[in-house]
Scaffold this active site. Sequence first.
Site, PDB file in Angstrom:
ATOM      1  N   GLY B  25       5.270 -47.642  47.706  1.00 16.85           N
ATOM      2  CA  GLY B  25       4.050 -47.088  47.135  1.00 16.85           C
ATOM      3  C   GLY B  25       4.325 -45.686  46.638  1.00 16.85           C
ATOM      4  O   GLY B  25       5.473 -45.251  46.598  1.00 16.85           O
ATOM      5  N   GLU B  27       3.198 -42.930  48.073  1.00 19.45           N
ATOM      6  CA  GLU B  27       3.325 -42.030  49.220  1.00 19.45           C
ATOM      7  C   GLU B  27       4.550 -42.347  50.059  1.00 19.45           C
ATOM      8  O   GLU B  27       5.148 -41.453  50.639  1.00 19.45           O
ATOM      9  CB  GLU B  27       2.095 -42.183  50.122  1.00 19.45           C
ATOM     10  N   VAL B  30       8.216 -48.772  52.566  1.00 17.70           N
ATOM     11  CA  VAL B  30       8.091 -49.530  53.804  1.00 17.70           C
ATOM     12  C   VAL B  30       9.313 -50.428  53.971  1.00 17.70           C
ATOM     13  O   VAL B  30       9.696 -51.147  53.049  1.00 17.70           O
ATOM     14  CB  VAL B  30       6.788 -50.361  53.813  1.00 17.70           C
ATOM     15  N   ASP B 165      -9.044 -46.886  53.518  1.00  8.21           N
ATOM     16  CA  ASP B 165      -8.433 -47.685  52.450  1.00  8.21           C
ATOM     17  C   ASP B 165      -8.526 -49.166  52.797  1.00  8.21           C
ATOM     18  O   ASP B 165      -7.529 -49.863  52.846  1.00  8.21           O
ATOM     19  CB  ASP B 165      -6.966 -47.258  52.263  1.00  8.21           C
TER      20      ASP B 165
END
Lengths: 197, 263
Positions: B25, B27, B30, B165
């Site tokens: 993403g 940010e 993962v 979110d």
Amino acid sequence: MESFAYPHFSSIAHVALFDRVTNAGEIRARIVRASSLEGDEGDAEREAVSFAFIDARLVTSVLHIQTAITQALLAAAQNTLRTKTVHSEVIWALNPSNNITEALRRYGVTDDSTALFVIRIESLASIDVRSRMSAVVEGTLVPMSALAGLTDWVAVKKYNKLGGDPYIKEIQNDPAHEHHLIDNIVVSFVAMKSVSG
Amino acid sequence: MALLPLPDPSPTAALVRSSVLISQGAEAKVYRTTLHTGGGPVLLKYRFSKQYRHATLDATLTRARVAGEARALVRCLRCGVSVPGLRFVDVANGALGIEWVDGKSVRSLLGSGDEGERYREEDEDIAPAEDEDLFVGYKVPKDALMVMVGTEIAKMHLADIIHGDLTTSNMMLRHPSSTMNPLGVHQLVLIDFGLAYTSTLAEDKAVDLYVLERAFASTHPESEPLFSSVLDAYKRKMGKEWPAIGRKLEDVRLRGRKRSMVG
């Protein structure tokens, strides 16, 4: 005894669980004495008791121990150890507060300990850890699965201040569910200790 | 005890390099990793450094967000909200190790039309159901799944935690045969607490629900009956807290997510 390799730390952790330990008080006295001995004799004695001795009653799972080892290795690698050695750091990591004396008193070996986790963290080169452990601890080496009968869940809740949590009270009549949740919470506490509070 | 020589100045960087990228993403990246030999899979959320920010600001923000996410997860755990536990925190490097959830996202279970999935799924052998009422391998009717979603969000809001979110990608159905699922039943797990905060305000809870409503509308066909079953389950669980939130939700639907018109 089980050994877990941490390749990114170039380290290996040897973890043994001893039950029916008869010389806990003696081990504790030996560690205290070793810390103040001087010269070659002192170095040899410190090496002989260079383990983390952890009272198994407050340990909820092997993952609990492994998580404390990971965070202690991380602190050692980043030069942010809060205690003198990586072994004492494992004990410190298990206790929710920042008080070192309290951590050693609660999670370390005490005179009335009968079941102990003994941990040795090494660089990847191997030594005969098992015989060194057996030279210090008088007790029976048992498989990790024996921990299931050793954990004192009341003490775990007390020291982690979980006794008053409404949800944990709600599920206290379902021990399997309660123990699984408490294990997940205390493992998370150990992992996030550097950012808690 | 000997810890040398270290092969890498940052063990976390070495860990990241040895991990498998699952998703990226803006940010964070993962990964799926293992922390030591013989250990189970762990999800590694790595907030990489942002070159477009001043280094000091970047370090402060990353630190605050890692700490915030960790605290929100533990708070949820203690309140009985089903979330993954923490396994590893390296706040200096922006890395968070989180319990691996063996399952599928609600988004992929519902079948999201032609949009790409935000999270690549494991368990490739279990094919997601397209338009059946029972999901292959999961055997949960859509309606029961929506009830689980509504109930879990209500538990989180009753604990005064706002997710920030809520989307169908940020909810997973844990497979009942998963080893980390001692209850042996399907379990809905909320994930990604990167934007979570605590608040007692009905307004904030209503905005959380509104964000999810919009997410349903934009990702799932025939979302209205789906979201209304979510809301029904939510109302039942919230009890006397619901009317205030319901009124706020009406307001939010009329004006959008932002209360203040400034900026």
